[in-house]
Design a protein around this motif. Sequence first.
Motif, PDB file in Angstrom:
ATOM      1  N   ARG A  96      -1.625   6.336   1.810  1.00 41.53           N
ATOM      2  CA  ARG A  96      -3.236   6.492   1.918  1.00 41.53           C
ATOM      3  C   ARG A  96      -2.763   5.619   3.636  1.00 41.53           C
ATOM      4  O   ARG A  96      -3.802   6.281   4.504  1.00 41.53           O
ATOM      5  CB  ARG A  96      -3.069   4.927   1.173  1.00 41.53           C
ATOM      6  N   LEU A  97      -2.011   5.165   4.178  1.00 34.50           N
ATOM      7  CA  LEU A  97      -1.788   5.102   5.616  1.00 34.50           C
ATOM      8  C   LEU A  97      -0.987   6.215   6.255  1.00 34.50           C
ATOM      9  O   LEU A  97      -1.809   6.128   7.941  1.00 34.50           O
ATOM     10  CB  LEU A  97      -0.037   4.238   5.906  1.00 34.50           C
ATOM     11  N   GLU A  98      -0.684   7.682   5.265  1.00 28.90           N
ATOM     12  CA  GLU A  98      -0.781   8.139   6.371  1.00 28.90           C
ATOM     13  C   GLU A  98      -2.441   9.376   7.114  1.00 28.90           C
ATOM     14  O   GLU A  98      -2.456   9.774   7.800  1.00 28.90           O
ATOM     15  CB  GLU A  98       0.496   9.930   5.340  1.00 28.90           C
ATOM     16  N   VAL A  99      -2.639   9.298   5.356  1.00 32.07           N
ATOM     17  CA  VAL A  99      -4.389   9.796   6.000  1.00 32.07           C
ATOM     18  C   VAL A  99      -5.269   8.997   6.525  1.00 32.07           C
ATOM     19  O   VAL A  99      -5.291   9.276   7.004  1.00 32.07           O
ATOM     20  CB  VAL A  99      -4.988   9.810   4.222  1.00 32.07           C
ATOM     21  N   LEU A 100      -4.853   7.233   6.132  1.00 37.67           N
ATOM     22  CA  LEU A 100      -5.467   6.776   7.712  1.00 37.67           C
ATOM     23  C   LEU A 100      -5.376   6.675   8.659  1.00 37.67           C
ATOM     24  O   LEU A 100      -6.182   7.442   9.945  1.00 37.67           O
ATOM     25  CB  LEU A 100      -5.045   5.387   7.290  1.00 37.67           C
ATOM     26  N   SER A 101      -3.650   6.926   8.912  1.00 37.51           N
ATOM     27  CA  SER A 101      -3.217   7.634  10.800  1.00 37.51           C
ATOM     28  C   SER A 101      -4.011   8.657  11.122  1.00 37.51           C
ATOM     29  O   SER A 101      -4.121   8.568  11.851  1.00 37.51           O
ATOM     30  CB  SER A 101      -2.174   7.455  10.461  1.00 37.51           C
ATOM     31  N   SER A 102      -3.803   9.628  10.007  1.00 39.52           N
ATOM     32  CA  SER A 102      -4.178  10.933  10.604  1.00 39.52           C
ATOM     33  C   SER A 102      -5.318  10.954  10.585  1.00 39.52           C
ATOM     34  O   SER A 102      -6.247  12.103  11.331  1.00 39.52           O
ATOM     35  CB  SER A 102      -3.581  12.303   9.108  1.00 39.52           C
ATOM     36  N   GLU A 103      -6.707  10.829   9.834  1.00 33.71           N
ATOM     37  CA  GLU A 103      -7.969  10.794   9.851  1.00 33.71           C
ATOM     38  C   GLU A 103      -8.687  10.153  11.383  1.00 33.71           C
ATOM     39  O   GLU A 103      -9.149  10.277  12.194  1.00 33.71           O
ATOM     40  CB  GLU A 103      -8.901   9.760   8.856  1.00 33.71           C
ATOM     41  N   VAL A 104      -7.881   8.916  12.197  1.00 37.74           N
ATOM     42  CA  VAL A 104      -7.985   8.370  13.250  1.00 37.74           C
ATOM     43  C   VAL A 104      -7.886   9.191  13.978  1.00 37.74           C
ATOM     44  O   VAL A 104      -8.263   9.349  15.216  1.00 37.74           O
ATOM     45  CB  VAL A 104      -7.389   7.247  12.936  1.00 37.74           C
ATOM     46  N   VAL A 105      -6.339   9.801  14.003  1.00 41.75           N
ATOM     47  CA  VAL A 105      -5.805  10.937  15.187  1.00 41.75           C
ATOM     48  C   VAL A 105      -7.335  12.062  15.051  1.00 41.75           C
ATOM     49  O   VAL A 105      -7.304  12.422  16.410  1.00 41.75           O
ATOM     50  CB  VAL A 105      -4.597  11.264  14.989  1.00 41.75           C
ATOM     51  N   ARG A 106      -7.602  12.387  14.404  1.00 40.27           N
ATOM     52  CA  ARG A 106      -8.330  13.432  14.381  1.00 40.27           C
ATOM     53  C   ARG A 106     -10.158  12.845  14.746  1.00 40.27           C
ATOM     54  O   ARG A 106     -10.391  14.099  15.635  1.00 40.27           O
ATOM     55  CB  ARG A 106      -8.355  14.298  12.730  1.00 40.27           C
ATOM     56  N   MET A 107     -10.030  11.899  14.426  1.00 38.08           N
ATOM     57  CA  MET A 107     -11.653  11.374  15.377  1.00 38.08           C
ATOM     58  C   MET A 107     -11.250  11.723  16.885  1.00 38.08           C
ATOM     59  O   MET A 107     -12.309  11.832  17.781  1.00 38.08           O
ATOM     60  CB  MET A 107     -12.438  10.374  14.940  1.00 38.08           C
ATOM     61  N   GLN A 108      -9.761  10.852  17.099  1.00 41.25           N
ATOM     62  CA  GLN A 108      -9.527  10.469  18.616  1.00 41.25           C
ATOM     63  C   GLN A 108      -9.536  11.755  19.238  1.00 41.25           C
ATOM     64  O   GLN A 108     -10.368  12.023  20.110  1.00 41.25           O
ATOM     65  CB  GLN A 108      -8.233   9.567  19.110  1.00 41.25           C
TER      66      GLN A 108
ATOM     67  N   GLN B 248       0.657  -0.831  -0.212  1.00 41.61           N
ATOM     68  CA  GLN B 248       0.246   0.650   0.067  1.00 41.61           C
ATOM     69  C   GLN B 248       0.535   0.873   0.472  1.00 41.61           C
ATOM     70  O   GLN B 248       1.795   0.821   0.087  1.00 41.61           O
ATOM     71  CB  GLN B 248      -0.796   0.276   1.096  1.00 41.61           C
ATOM     72  N   PRO B 249       0.264   2.178  -1.160  1.00 42.01           N
ATOM     73  CA  PRO B 249       1.559   3.467  -0.778  1.00 42.01           C
ATOM     74  C   PRO B 249       1.761   4.046   0.487  1.00 42.01           C
ATOM     75  O   PRO B 249       0.381   4.029   1.383  1.00 42.01           O
ATOM     76  CB  PRO B 249       0.808   4.288  -1.869  1.00 42.01           C
ATOM     77  N   THR B 250       2.413   4.574   0.879  1.00 43.95           N
ATOM     78  CA  THR B 250       2.793   5.564   1.926  1.00 43.95           C
ATOM     79  C   THR B 250       1.866   6.432   2.695  1.00 43.95           C
ATOM     80  O   THR B 250       1.412   6.959   3.878  1.00 43.95           O
ATOM     81  CB  THR B 250       4.435   5.902   2.082  1.00 43.95           C
TER      82      THR B 250
END
Length: 447
Positions: A254-266, A250-252
């Motif tokens: 995508r993983l960065e977007v997933l991580s940032s969105e999870v942090v945002r929701m948290q 998986q492209p980096t």
Amino acid sequence: MDSRTRRNFDDIQLRHIGRIFGRMVVLRASVGAGLMLAVAWMAAMDPAPWRMTWLVLQVVGALTFFIYELRRYRREGLTRRSVPINLLLGVFFQQSLVTGTGGLASPLLPMIIPLAFVGATTLPRTWHLRVFKAELAALALMALPQLAGWLPMLPLSYLGAPPRPWMFAIALLMFMFIIMVNTAGAAIRGTFDDMLREALDQRDELLATHRSYSRALESMSGEIAHELKNPLATVKGLTQLMVREAGRAQPTERLEVLSSEVVRMQGILEEFLNFSRPLVPLSVSAVDLVALCDEALVLHEGLAAQGEIRLERVGQGPVFSVCDARKVKQVVMNLLHNAIEASPRGGQVLLEVDANSIGEARVSVKDMGAGLPPEVAHRAFEAGVTSKAKGSGLGLTVARALARQHGGEVTLTNRGGGGCVAELVLPRELPADILKPVGTGEVAHAG
């Protein structure tokens, strides 16, 4: 005091005075009967036939009223006019008995003192003044004609009449006693009224706070759903895409977007939980605000470095405040975070700590951003109000609630020349009237 609180105030007074009055009615029916027998004995010991007739009529009238009032109270309870009417009739019966047993020479003359005290402590101001005037008028109508010689003293034959100078002294003392007892009783009644009003005001303030929080939570439900909808959609879309491409690297990005969105929701959920969670008890100690602010600056160095923002603290330490270090640090972190986000690249955030001469400690956070927009300035502390593109609008609401739990305040003002000043003001010593102990080292907000 609003009309609803006033009704509650009157109802509470009536209920508690009713308890006292009920005991007084029962006590009067028993003690009064004994007193009436004593009066009858006084009449029997005196040879004057008119006195016997006078006092027998008084005894019969008083006992009849006592019995009637006791039965009526047990059947109907207390009304708002029961106490003042009873006390006015009490003044009439008392003065009638005093007149029939010698006037200023009567052994029953001091009876008016406890009667005056009961009226002053149980009656509302308007009725108390009426009964007070009735007491003075009754005493004057009895004493002045006797002192002027218009009426004979008519003392009990076996007691005799004191010298006339003593009569003047007795009359003067009785007037003074009535005034003093009424003044003291009214002061006691006023003190308890003030205590009750303060308790009701604190209750209303607490209820208003809870109502405000409830309304804010209701309005925030839609805000939270909206705030979480976009990051959840992003996470869902990327996750489905990655599932379809299982087995491929998986492209980096995508993983960065997933991580940032999870942090945002948290972050959104944490702020919402902080707002919806009731204010827990304070765990207080003497805290050096300068050291606390230095820690907050260190924790924000990474965020500031991303925007090339300079952080600086000014002010000589230490500046101590008795507070909950964890909660105050949360407030400072929130204000500092907002200032960094509002500052332009290459700007500066200034954090100043000082104390004033009236026992307050102050932490000021100054940024070089665009300042508060006019449409947000007067609503900045309302839940859900924010000028950020990605913000929940809960941070400042929580910060102000924590500051007020300490008896302090958080304010926002625009700086001259651009930027914003967020100021946290705390008392250096916790006010005793807003806090109460709940355990070792802990205090809770008292409303």
